[in-house]
Design an enzyme around this catalytic site. Structure first.
Site, short mmCIF file in Angstrom:
data_model
loop_
_atom_site.label_atom_id
_atom_site.label_comp_id
_atom_site.label_asym_id
_atom_site.label_seq_id
_atom_site.Cartn_x
_atom_site.Cartn_y
_atom_site.Cartn_z
N HIS A 169 45.18 -33.29 -64.08
CA HIS A 169 44.16 -33.83 -63.16
C HIS A 169 42.92 -33.03 -63.10
O HIS A 169 42.88 -31.67 -63.42
CB HIS A 169 44.84 -33.47 -61.64
CG HIS A 169 44.08 -34.17 -60.55
ND1 HIS A 169 43.08 -34.10 -60.06
CD2 HIS A 169 44.39 -35.63 -59.99
CE1 HIS A 169 42.65 -34.72 -59.11
NE2 HIS A 169 43.46 -35.74 -59.22
N GLU B 209 40.64 -41.37 -64.36
CA GLU B 209 40.27 -40.78 -63.02
C GLU B 209 38.78 -40.26 -63.32
O GLU B 209 38.66 -39.08 -63.61
CB GLU B 209 40.96 -39.80 -62.19
CG GLU B 209 42.32 -40.10 -62.07
CD GLU B 209 42.74 -39.51 -60.64
OE1 GLU B 209 43.38 -40.19 -59.82
OE2 GLU B 209 42.63 -38.45 -60.58
N SER C 54 38.69 -42.99 -55.17
CA SER C 54 38.51 -43.87 -54.08
C SER C 54 38.88 -45.17 -53.93
O SER C 54 38.30 -46.14 -53.59
CB SER C 54 36.78 -44.05 -54.10
OG SER C 54 36.20 -42.74 -54.17
P1 13P Z 1 40.87 -40.09 -54.09
O1 13P Z 1 41.78 -41.14 -53.97
O2 13P Z 1 40.75 -39.50 -52.83
O3 13P Z 1 39.13 -40.28 -54.62
O4 13P Z 1 41.56 -39.20 -55.11
C1 13P Z 1 41.90 -39.73 -56.16
C2 13P Z 1 42.58 -38.73 -56.83
O5 13P Z 1 41.99 -37.68 -57.32
C3 13P Z 1 44.16 -39.12 -57.29
O6 13P Z 1 44.52 -38.05 -58.11
#
Ligand code: 13P
Length: 268
Positions: free
Chosen positions: A110, A180, A227
């Site tokens: 991540h 992501e 998001s």
């Molecule tokens: P958000 O959905 O809060 O933008 O975060 C995404 C995330 O990092 C999931 O691993």
């Protein structure tokens, strides 16, 4: 005849399910709150036939929440794991330990961990260790920003290649890749990616896997995260042709997350 086709049918059924993972990050502050939210999410998720839900809570809550899990439509995962199965690593938790308490998935790479100093080499070792322990590994990739020359495409492809070094074809059934983009994550996000942005990277991931593994790479599920909310769920799961979502903030609100799960259930 039926017996011959049974494994294929099971594989096909599982493949058709959308994979929706809630990454709770370091929330909520108290176990009681975690239990309440999980109870509500479980209630929604456990009746959905087309959705596999995985909640990744702070690891310290996992043992407690595990006692509340029944059936396999909702399971638990970890947000990180160490790269060895045991040893003198104060404060770390190994993939085997995570598996031994009944968790099914682990998120690796991540961006919030990469920024703390996790390198591509460590991520690769963590993936190999996670697979060895029998966990499904959710590899996160994504660029910090987009440039006009398409450098971000090369960057994401190289993240995947470095992360999957020495991962064998037969181990791909334990892999999921989540796109992501860093600019779309969290409360300071510019915006969510568009479904076209996500589709572009889904194609890039498929091509990168095809270069590495030929057709064997085509079954690796691809998720989008950043998001995600109840309003954009359907768009990502249809227009982007992705297999699921990795949800941060919205997964902490049982009502909103419930809407996301129900939205995913309806997508064919
Ligand atoms: P958000 O959905 O809060 O933008 O975060 C995404 C995330 O990092 C999931 O691993």
């Amino acid at each position: 005849m039926c017996g011959f086709f049974a494994p294929f049918l099971l594989w096909y059924y599982c493949r058709m399910k959308k994979l929706i993972i809630g990454n709770w990050k370091m929330y909520p502050v108290e176990l009681k709150e975690a239990r309440e939210r999980f109870t509500q999410i479980k209630k929604t998720a456990s009746v959905l036939r087309n959705v596999q839900t995985v909640i990744c809570p702070p690891l310290v809550y996992a043992g407690d929440l595990k006692k509340m899990v029944a059936g396999h439509r909702v399971t638990l995962g970890a947000q990180n794991a160490w790269l060895e199965q045991e040893g003198a690593y104060t404060g770390e938790v190994s993939p085997s330990q995570i598996r031994s308490v009944g968790l099914t998935h682990v998120i690796i790479g991540h961006s919030e961990r990469r920024v703390l100093g996790e390198t591509d080499e460590m991520i690769n070792k963590k993936i190999l260790a996670g697979i060895k322990a029998g966990l499904v590994v959710v590899l996160c990739v994504g660029e910090r920003e987009r440039d006009k020359d398409g450098e971000y495409l090369r960057y994401v492809a190289s993240q995947i290649k470095l992360a999957l070094k020495n991962v064998q074809k037969k181990e791909l059934s334990n892999m999921v890749i989540a796109y992501e983009p860093i600019w779309a994550i969290g409360k300071n996000a510019l915006r969510a990616a568009s479904s076209e942005d996500a589709l572009e990277i889904a194609i890039l991931i498929k091509k990168t896997l095809a270069d590495m593994y030929n057709r064997d790479g085509s079954h690796v599920p691809i998720l989008y995260g950043g998001s995600v909310n109840e309003k954009n769920t359907k768009d990502f799961l249809t227009a982007s042709r992705i297999d699921g979502l990795l949800v941060g903030r919205a997964s902490l609100d049982p009502f909103v997350f419930g809407e996301i799960l129900r939205g995913a259930e309806k997508v064919k």
